[in-house]
Design a protein around this motif. Structure first.
Motif, PDB file in Angstrom:
ATOM      1  N   ARG A   1      29.522  23.853  40.327  1.00 20.15           N
ATOM      2  CA  ARG A   1      30.508  23.479  41.341  1.00 20.15           C
ATOM      3  C   ARG A   1      31.149  24.731  41.928  1.00 20.15           C
ATOM      4  O   ARG A   1      31.339  25.734  41.243  1.00 20.15           O
ATOM      5  N   ALA A   2      31.519  24.648  43.183  1.00 27.00           N
ATOM      6  CA  ALA A   2      32.173  25.760  43.853  1.00 27.00           C
ATOM      7  C   ALA A   2      33.615  25.869  43.362  1.00 27.00           C
ATOM      8  O   ALA A   2      34.316  24.862  43.219  1.00 27.00           O
ATOM      9  N   VAL A   3      34.036  27.077  43.076  1.00 29.24           N
ATOM     10  CA  VAL A   3      35.403  27.342  42.650  1.00 29.24           C
ATOM     11  C   VAL A   3      35.969  28.435  43.548  1.00 29.24           C
ATOM     12  O   VAL A   3      35.236  29.276  44.081  1.00 29.24           O
ATOM     13  N   ALA A   4      37.288  28.411  43.722  1.00 31.13           N
ATOM     14  CA  ALA A   4      37.954  29.387  44.576  1.00 31.13           C
ATOM     15  C   ALA A   4      39.256  29.817  43.913  1.00 31.13           C
ATOM     16  O   ALA A   4      39.948  29.007  43.284  1.00 31.13           O
ATOM     17  N   PHE A   5      39.551  31.129  44.040  1.00 28.56           N
ATOM     18  CA  PHE A   5      40.761  31.702  43.432  1.00 28.56           C
ATOM     19  C   PHE A   5      41.472  32.551  44.474  1.00 28.56           C
ATOM     20  O   PHE A   5      40.836  33.321  45.217  1.00 28.56           O
ATOM     21  N   MET A   6      42.802  32.391  44.538  1.00 23.51           N
ATOM     22  CA  MET A   6      43.632  33.250  45.370  1.00 23.51           C
ATOM     23  C   MET A   6      44.239  34.319  44.460  1.00 23.51           C
ATOM     24  O   MET A   6      45.063  34.024  43.594  1.00 23.51           O
ATOM     25  N   CYS A   7      43.786  35.574  44.649  1.00 24.81           N
ATOM     26  CA  CYS A   7      44.154  36.681  43.763  1.00 24.81           C
ATOM     27  C   CYS A   7      45.203  37.568  44.406  1.00 24.81           C
ATOM     28  O   CYS A   7      45.102  37.915  45.597  1.00 24.81           O
TER      29      CYS A   7
ATOM     30  N   ALA B   1      49.219  47.080  47.280  1.00 21.32           N
ATOM     31  CA  ALA B   1      49.033  45.706  46.806  1.00 21.32           C
ATOM     32  C   ALA B   1      48.145  44.939  47.776  1.00 21.32           C
ATOM     33  O   ALA B   1      48.120  45.227  48.988  1.00 21.32           O
ATOM     34  N   ALA B   2      47.423  43.955  47.282  1.00 17.57           N
ATOM     35  CA  ALA B   2      46.482  43.208  48.124  1.00 17.57           C
ATOM     36  C   ALA B   2      46.399  41.770  47.639  1.00 17.57           C
ATOM     37  O   ALA B   2      46.724  41.434  46.504  1.00 17.57           O
TER      38      ALA B   2
END
Length: 914
Positions: free
Chosen positions: A240-246, A226-227
């Motif tokens: 626009r800048a977008v960020a996701f924590m996966c 898992a990661a």
């Protein structure tokens, strides 16, 4: 999982129905197997009554076999399941199907529900006729509960996935996306990895592709680990800048092999934005702490606003730098939005005092210079946010510029307001630091340039003192370098005797724990000093005294001055006591506070009966006393020294005259506290003045009589010369002329001689006229006006100086003596002008006044210095005396380079009957 189910059988009447026990050669073995079966077994009539039931079924339903025989399966079936299998049972009985399996509910004896899987068969005779039902009951209550829970959970999880605010994706073991919840379709900017085997050129560009995410997905599928990964990209539509924590979690199949990867992604763009904004804000406050300059803070504030509102452009402008009246450093481009906005802010300050939305820069801000470059940059409108300090003063402005139809949300306005608040804090912080720096400079200047000795002492835990700081005057006083004092105890930089005294004073201050002020005598070798100490203890945060401020002033010379002052006061007291003048000190209201012996003798009363009494209680109640009281009040009100004469008369003694000098005395607040009165007896002086005035009056009368006699004598002599000598000279000239007529032809030589005699006679006549005129001009007999006309004409002809004469329209009737005196003053003035003034114009005026008449002679000559000339110039003295003899005054005014004016003012003579 076993469940008991009652087969629902429609009753059927047939020849095969019987209540006899089941036939068979192995009935006993059958019964044993029937009762020992692990599932419920039952035999039922085709009408539904129970024939037999094994022990397992009895336990499942909670009835005994006998109780079951008294009922039917329809009675034990759940009401909702009565119709279950109704259509299939006739077909089963008719042999159209061999068995029937269904799930239904039964009611236990205790009323609870039992789920069973019911398998129904039909026992037939040799003819194939249906005899009874053979039913097998399997308890599936737990299995159904688990299945229902699983189904419920699946629906719940699917509902959660469908409505989750996070992106949920599932990839199979080949890396192909097999599930995506609606959030994935709604949110733009998340990387799309349909298949690991497919290249980026084969993937539609609806979503960006992140190679790092592709590699992580492949790594998770290959390793089963898992990661968690942070993905940052851009929205392909807004930029626009977008960020996701996966979070990548491995899924396994029944054989524990990797079957795929579950990806859950949370949109942390706002968190990342807040993090970057917090970092930008922390950088601002860090700079405020370390630097504080507004020009250093402004770029960081701009970065902060860019993070909060990346889709808008902005401009930040302040009116002035803190601590100065100058505007912040201008932009390199004077036509830029920043430079134009700064100019507008100072030219139209009222426009920027309220936050507002500028809907159209072209129409709503046409009068502002920043509108043109803003519209050229593509901006259509803007939001104006003033930067206001805590007192409500507008310091600057922040403008968010808007492209086209781009919406401006309330959150964007709040971000602008937050930036405005931070900008206000930065400005006030900068102003506070500037004020602190100025205060520090001022305090340092005071510390370095004060004439008091200043030092800061450190107090250790054992209450020992050492020097932390010392000002230059202390170093100079001790004749030591600054470095020699820092960190050293008192005994190292003070003489031992003086160090003991200072140590004792400091220890006393520590014991008191409060500021003290005292004078001390410090022995320093051959010389000793008097020092005035101010000691202030300083406590730390724990309340322990750890510092002491010592302010010392050398008052040795002051002590000497005070000693001398006391001696002088004693001398003054001796002088006051023995002064021949009376000296008193009065209160502003007129009470007597002090008198010396001389005044006590004059008042002829003891001091005890005079002190603290008012003047009007001591002096006689008359006009003189009231005038003295008024003079005292005037001196108190004006605060200026005043002189007054007091006349004290008596029936039995001579009149006394006192000259009183009133001098107001002020206290430290500048208010009049007392009045010093110095009284001098000038009775003899005034008597001498009266005698001298009498003598002067007699002398002036004598001089007036003498002058009148002289004028009369001159008048007679002039008349005699003019009349007698003039007539004789006229007769001589006529006789001589007759000689030339009679004998001129006969004696030619006689004619020439007669001509010479006639010329001599004419010269003699002119001399006689001049002498007569000098003694007294005959024109005076015609009045002063005619005499002045003759005098001014003669002056103009003789000296060539312009001379204007102004006389009244109404004639001035003067006595001969007054006219003669006025004429002599005018004559003397014109003579002085001709000889000394170097004037180019003279003005003579005679006029009547309300109280008499006046004569004025003025010129524009070089003038003279009047001081010291009155007693040396007899002409000026004579003019003044002539004025006095007429009962008037002669005023002579002159200044160097400003000409001279002689003015005679004579009052009108009083009538004879007055």
């Amino acid at each position: 999982m076993d469940s008991a189910v009652t087969a629902e059988v429609t009753p059927t009447q047939g020849a095969g129905e019987t209540d006899a026990p089941l036939p068979g050669p192995a009935e006993q073995d059958y019964r044993l197997a029937f009762d020992s079966a692990g599932t419920g077994l039952a035999l039922l009539r085709l009408s539904g009554e129970w024939i037999a039931a094994n022990q397992m079924l009895c336990r499942m339903l909670g009835y005994t076999e006998e109780e079951l025989r008294g009922t039917s399966f329809q009675q034990l079936t759940h009401p909702d399941d009565l119709h279950a299998g109704r259509d299939e049972l006739p077909r089963l009985v008719q042999g159209q199907r061999s068995s029937l399996t269904l799930e239904k509910r039964y009611l236990r004896k205790d009323g609870s529900v039992l789920w069973v899987r019911l398998s129904v068969g039909v026992a037939r005779n040799q003819k194939g006729e249906a005899l009874y039902y053979v039913s097998q009951f399997e308890d599936i209550s737990e299995h159904l509960a688990l299945r229902q829970a699983l189904l419920s959970n699946e629906q719940k999880y699917r509902s959660l996935a469908q409505n989750s605010p996070n992106i949920i994706l599932r990839y199979n073991r080949l890396g192909q996306r097999i599930y995506a919840n609606p959030e994935f379709e709604r949110i733009r900017g998340f990387p799309d990895v349909p298949s690991i085997e497919r290249t980026s050129s084969q993937v539609p560009h609806a979503q960006p592709i992140d190679e790092d995410f592709r590699a992580q997905l492949q790594h998770t599928l290959s390793t089963g680990t898992a990661a968690t990964q942070l993905l940052e990209s851009k929205d392909p539509y807004s930029g626009r800048a977008v960020a996701f924590m996966c979070s990548l979690t491995v899924e396994h199949d029944d054989n524990a092999d990797i079957s795929g990867v579950l990806v859950m992604a949370q949109n942390v763009s706002s968190l990342r934005q807040q993090e970057r904004a917090e970092n930008a804000r922390s950088a601002i406050f860090q700079v405020m702490v370390t630097d504080g300059a507004l020009q250093t803070v402004l770029p960081l504030l701009s970065t902060y606003l860019e993070v909060l509102t990346p889709e808008f452009r902005h401009a930040i402008v302040f009116k002035t730098e803190p601590g100065s009246d100058n505007q912040p450093a201008p932009s390199d481009d004077p036509l830029s939005i920043q430079a134009c906005l700064a100019a507008d802010l100072n030219r139209f300050p009222g426009f920027f005092e309220q936050r507002r939305l500028i809907d159209d820069l072209q129409s709503d801000a046409a009068h502002l210079s920043f509108s043109a470059p803003a519209r050229q940059a593509g901006y259509r409108s803007g939001w104006l946010e003033p930067v206001v300090n805590s007192s409500g003063r507008t310091l600057g402005v922040i403008v968010l510029f808007i492209y086209g139809e781009q919406p401006l949300h309330d959150q964007d306005r709040k971000y602008a307001q937050m930036a405005s608040h931070i900008g206000s804090i930065a400005w006030e912080r900068c102003a506070a630091l500037d004020s602190l720096a100025q205060s520090e400079r001022r305090y340092r200047e005071v510390f370095d340039h004060t004439q008091d000795m200043l030092c800061l002492l450190a107090i250790d835990v054992d209450q020992r003192l050492s020097c932390l700081e010392a000002n230059p005057i202390l170093c100079q006083m001790l004749a030591r370098q600054h470095a020699d004092l820092i960190g050293q105890p008192l005994e190292q930089w003070l003489p031992s005797d003086a160090a003991q005294v200072v140590e004792a004073i400091c220890q006393h201050c520590i014991a008191v724990g409060a500021p003290i002020e005292l004078d001390a005598h410090l022995p320093c070798g051959e010389r000793s000093y008097f020092i005035h100490f101010n000691l202030v203890p300083v406590a730390d945060t724990n309340g322990r005294l750890h510092r002491m401020v010592c302010i010392a002033r050398n008052i040795t010379d002051l002590r000497e001055i005070q000693r001398n002052e006391r001696a002088r006061q004693q001398e003054i007291g001796t002088l006051v006591e023995n002064s021949p003048d009376g000296i008193a000190r009065l209160s502003p209201s007129g009470k007597l506070l002090f008198i010396n012996p001389a005044l006590e003798r004059w008042l002829d009363r003891p001091q005890a009966r005079l002190l603290h009494k008012r003047l009007l209680q001591i002096l006689p109640r008359n006009l003189q006393s009231q005038l003295f009281q008024d003079a005292l009040i005037e001196a108190v009100e004006t605060g200026q020294p005043l002189e007054h004469e007091y006349v004290l008369g008596g029936r039995q003694r001579m009149q006394r005259v006192y000259h009183i000098s009133l001098v107001p005395e002020q206290d430290v607040q500048g208010r009049i506290s007392t009045v010093l009165a110095v009284v001098r007896d000038i009775s003899k002086l005034r008597m001498a003045e009266r005698r001298l005035a009498t003598l002067n009056n007699q002398l002036r009368q004598l001089m007036s009589s003498r002058e009148s006699a002289r004028e009369e004598e001159r008048k007679l002599i002039a008349q005699e010369i003019h009349d007698e000598l003039g007539q004789h000279l006229t007769a001589i000239r006529m006789g001589t002329s007759l000689l030339r007529f009679q004998y001129g032809e006969q004696v030619p030589q006689l004619s020439e001689q007669v001509t010479r005699l006639l010329q001599l006679i004419d010269q003699t006549v002119q001399v006689v006229r001049n002498i007569s005129t000098s003694l007294r001009p005959s024109i005076l007999n015609m009045g002063l006006v005619a005499a002045l006309e003759w005098l001014t004409d003669t002056f103009r002809q003789q000296w060539g100086i312009a001379c204007d004469l102004q006389i009244p329209r109404q004639p001035v009737q003067l006595e001969d003596a007054a006219a003669t005196a006025a004429f002599r003053i005018a004559q003397e003035s014109l003579t002085n002008i001709a000889r000394h003034a170097e004037a180019s114009r003279v003005r003579v005026s005679l006029e009547k006044t309300a109280v008499g008449w006046s004569l004025e002679i003025s010129d524009n000559g070089k003038g003279f210095e009047q001081r010291g000339l009155s007693g040396k110039t007899l002409g000026l003295l004579g003019m003044r005396e002539r004025g006095l003899t007429l009962g008037g005054t002669t005023h002579i005014s002159s200044k160097v380079g400003g000409g001279t004016t002689v003015q005679l003012k004579v009052p009108a003579p009083r009538s004879s009957d007055s």
